[in-house]
Design a protein around this motif. Structure first.
Motif, mmCIF file in Angstrom:
data_model
loop_
_atom_site.group_PDB
_atom_site.id
_atom_site.type_symbol
_atom_site.label_atom_id
_atom_site.label_comp_id
_atom_site.label_asym_id
_atom_site.label_seq_id
_atom_site.Cartn_x
_atom_site.Cartn_y
_atom_site.Cartn_z
ATOM 1 N N ASN A 195 -4.120 -0.251 2.836
ATOM 2 C CA ASN A 195 -3.635 -0.286 1.530
ATOM 3 C C ASN A 195 -1.953 -0.378 1.150
ATOM 4 O OD1 ASN A 195 -1.984 1.846 1.260
ATOM 5 N ND2 ASN A 195 -3.713 3.676 0.875
ATOM 6 N N ARG A 196 -1.493 -0.987 0.033
ATOM 7 C CA ARG A 196 -0.112 -1.110 -0.297
ATOM 8 C C ARG A 196 0.311 0.201 1.111
ATOM 9 N NH1 ARG A 196 -0.820 -1.428 -6.223
ATOM 10 N NH2 ARG A 196 -3.175 -0.218 -5.930
ATOM 11 N N ASN A 197 0.153 0.953 0.920
ATOM 12 C CA ASN A 197 0.926 2.258 1.823
ATOM 13 C C ASN A 197 0.975 1.969 3.168
ATOM 14 O OD1 ASN A 197 2.115 3.412 -0.770
ATOM 15 N ND2 ASN A 197 0.207 4.276 -0.786
#
Length: 160
Positions: free
Chosen positions: A47-49
């Motif tokens: 994901n974005r993280n």
């Protein structure tokens, strides 16, 4: 309830939950777990993280269950039947496209999504839905702490 060695179509969220509660190996040894290619990619995509739903590579996960490529023809068949009445995400859409393409009637789908339930109801196959809790407990995983959407109680309430 699915019998041992039953064909179980499992979605991304159920794959993630089975890993989180530690019952993945039990259920994959008791059932013939299958999914759509997209669900595998979704489960391991950061994901974005940079965090993944399942901390495995695509290759590792593919060794643990059977993944199917879903064709545009299969997707179109489901889209024609549903006629836009249910808003499915890509993984749900691929899994149901795959499910309705099976010639035999002996399969189950494990996924905690309301949209999948609505689509299966519309398709007249709601009785083929099973909870992750039911699969895990039948495979021998007792005393696990489940998020509500993975429980037999939740599925039973949503069916009615």
């Amino acid at each position: 309830m699915p019998l041992r060695d039953a064909r179980i179509l499992i979605d991304t969220n159920a794959i993630k939950a089975a890993h989180l509660v530690g019952c993945w190996n039990l259920i994959r040894k008791c059932y013939k777990l299958e999914t759509a290619d997209y669900c595998i990619e979704e489960a391991v995509r950061p994901n974005r993280n940079g965090k993944r739903l399942v901390n495995k590579s695509v290759e590792e996960l593919r060794k643990e269950l059977h993944a199917h490529a879903v064709t545009d023809t299969q997707r179109a068949a489901l889209a024609i039947i549903l006629q836009g009445r249910v808003d499915l995400d890509d993984g749900e859409h691929d899994l149901l496209s795959l499910a309705i393409s099976f010639k035999e009637e002996i399969w189950w789908l494990c996924g905690p999504d309301k949209a999948t339930l609505r689509a299966m109801n519309f398709l007249g196959i709601l009785e083929k839905m099973c909870s992750l809790q039911l699969l895990a407990e039948d495979a021998g995983a007792k005393g696990k702490s489940w998020e509500i959407q993975y429980t037999e109680k939740w599925l039973s309430q949503k069916r009615t």
